[in-house]
Write an enzyme that holds these catalytic residues in place. Structure first.
Site, PDB file in Angstrom:
ATOM      1  N   SER A  29      15.726  -0.473  -8.589  1.00  0.00           N
ATOM      2  CA  SER A  29      15.382  -1.234  -9.785  1.00  0.00           C
ATOM      3  C   SER A  29      16.621  -1.608 -10.595  1.00  0.00           C
ATOM      4  CB  SER A  29      14.417  -0.440 -10.671  1.00  0.00           C
ATOM      5  OG  SER A  29      13.156  -0.334 -10.058  1.00  0.00           O
ATOM      6  N   ALA A  53      14.431  12.381 -10.769  1.00  0.00           N
ATOM      7  CA  ALA A  53      14.550  11.730 -12.087  1.00  0.00           C
ATOM      8  C   ALA A  53      15.963  11.160 -12.151  1.00  0.00           C
ATOM      9  CB  ALA A  53      14.314  12.721 -13.209  1.00  0.00           C
ATOM     10  N   GLY A  55      16.760   8.343 -13.461  1.00  0.00           N
ATOM     11  CA  GLY A  55      16.965   7.688 -14.753  1.00  0.00           C
ATOM     12  C   GLY A  55      17.393   6.238 -14.597  1.00  0.00           C
ATOM     13  N   LEU A  56      16.932   5.631 -13.510  1.00  0.00           N
ATOM     14  CA  LEU A  56      17.193   4.210 -13.254  1.00  0.00           C
ATOM     15  C   LEU A  56      18.686   3.830 -13.299  1.00  0.00           C
ATOM     16  CD1 LEU A  56      14.221   2.746 -15.336  1.00  0.00           C
ATOM     17  CD2 LEU A  56      14.385   2.782 -12.846  1.00  0.00           C
ATOM     18  N   ASN A 108       8.890  -3.229 -11.972  1.00  0.00           N
ATOM     19  CA  ASN A 108       8.671  -1.783 -12.045  1.00  0.00           C
ATOM     20  C   ASN A 108       8.041  -1.445 -13.392  1.00  0.00           C
ATOM     21  OD1 ASN A 108       8.729   0.989 -11.996  1.00  0.00           O
ATOM     22  ND2 ASN A 108      10.889   1.177 -11.455  1.00  0.00           N
ATOM     23  N   CYS A 111       8.193   3.372 -13.985  1.00  0.00           N
ATOM     24  CA  CYS A 111       9.126   4.482 -13.837  1.00  0.00           C
ATOM     25  C   CYS A 111       8.700   5.626 -14.742  1.00  0.00           C
ATOM     26  CB  CYS A 111      10.541   4.063 -14.192  1.00  0.00           C
ATOM     27  SG  CYS A 111      11.637   5.488 -14.291  1.00  0.00           S
ATOM     28  N   GLY A 224       3.389   5.130  -0.995  1.00  0.00           N
ATOM     29  CA  GLY A 224       3.174   6.500  -1.460  1.00  0.00           C
ATOM     30  C   GLY A 224       2.906   7.440  -0.299  1.00  0.00           C
ATOM     31  N   GLY A 225       3.957   8.070   0.189  1.00  0.00           N
ATOM     32  CA  GLY A 225       3.785   9.107   1.211  1.00  0.00           C
ATOM     33  C   GLY A 225       3.558   8.622   2.621  1.00  0.00           C
ATOM     34  N   THR A 247      10.258   7.860   0.898  1.00  0.00           N
ATOM     35  CA  THR A 247      10.695   9.238   1.140  1.00  0.00           C
ATOM     36  C   THR A 247      10.819   9.556   2.628  1.00  0.00           C
ATOM     37  OG1 THR A 247       9.713   9.887  -0.950  1.00  0.00           O
ATOM     38  CG2 THR A 247      10.123  11.655   0.616  1.00  0.00           C
TER      39      THR A 247
END
Ligand code: DHB
Length: 285
Positions: A29, A53, A55-56, A108, A111, A224-225, A247
């Site tokens: 992003s 995290a 934090g972009l 996005n 977040c 997602g997954g 991921t």
């Protein structure tokens, strides 16, 4: 596609993802100005997934213009993921990324780690509609709005994005979560909370896709997954017409795109499907 954020955003890595079987790549992003992100630790492995995290962190949309051009010159379809801290900033970044030659934008809206003016954007249907409409005003490109699963009713948020002019919905972003170190007796992430991703969230993501498909008349991108070809088929049967894998690249390597593509193809052969579209939403009928 890859899911936004994984493996950073250098053109050479995104090109490798494309060469490995992704149909297009999604950038990390990008925001209105360079951002350092959160202090470490920013990532921890947890049961069946990862918690992050970041934090972009990003170099700013303006800086990334040349990278997008470089990717386009290599023949890679580019989806530019982006965010802003206000309606105005979202619109400005969208304009910059359109000029850079991206093929589509992924807004996005979700977040979990940044609480600025639009910190609650993901959960506020009015704001989602407003931001989407402001962005569509600044670009002719297709805009995918990426939603958070951590909301009371994702159908309402998806509908708001559609009303705002979204061309597709990406469902979903990470799930807000915490991990604690029992020896330190403190949260592991410096930011305390982070976004949970990986197999741990797959059933949640699948339910979100299911709900969003019922709510809107625009395409839904599943995320997602997703790790295996079977996972991919599940999302398609729920009604997704494209998928993002994040991921699983970290856990299974870059070959995961080809593995998923190959398994979708063998599933189709085994079950007599000629085209993906024959399978889209079948589980809902
Ligand atoms: C970050 C952003 C996200 O959209 C997400 O799902 C997880 C983490 C981040 O950069 O902090």
């Amino acid at each position: 596609m890859n899911a936004a954020g994984v493996l950073g955003m250098s053109p050479s890595i995104l090109k490798r993802i494309y060469d490995s079987g992704a149909g297009a790549v999604v950038t990390k992003s990008l925001g209105p100005k360079p951002r350092k992100g959160h202090p470490n630790p920013t990532f921890v492995r947890v049961e069946a997934g990862g918690l992050n995290a970041m934090g972009l962190p990003n170099p700013g949309a303006e800086y990334f213009v040349d990278e997008i051009k470089e990717l386009k010159n290599m023949g890679v379809p580019v989806i530019a993921s982006f965010f802003g801290g206000s309606v105005q900033e979202f619109a400005e970044v969208a304009y910059t990324l359109s000029r850079a030659g991206a093929d589509a934008l992924e807004l996005n809206a979700s977040c979990p780690n940044v609480a600025e003016e639009l910190g609650m954007l993901a959960a506020d249907a009015n704001n989602v509609e407003k931001v989407t409409a402001a962005v569509k005003d600044q670009t002719k490109l297709p805009v995918f709005v990426k939603l958070s699963p951590s909301v009371t009713n994702i159908k309402i948020i998806a509908k708001a994005a559609e009303w705002g002019g979204a061309d597709a919905i990406t469902a979903v972003n990470t799930v807000k979560a915490i991990a604690i170190d029992v020896n330190m007796r403190r949260p592991i992430l410096a930011n305390v909370t982070g976004g949970l991703s990986g197999p741990a969230i797959k059933p949640i993501a699948l339910r979100c896709v299911w709900d969003v498909v019922q709510a809107v008349n625009i395409p839904v991108i599943g995320c997602g997954g997703i790790t295996t070809g079977e996972d991919a088929v599940e999302f398609i049967l729920a009604g997704a017409t494209a998928l993002e894998v994040g991921t699983a690249v970290m856990t299974h390597g870059i070959g995961v795109y080809k593995d998923i593509n190959d398994r979708i193809a063998s599933y189709m052969t085994e079950n007599g499907f000629k085209e993906i579209k024959e399978m889209v939403g079948l589980a809902q009928e």
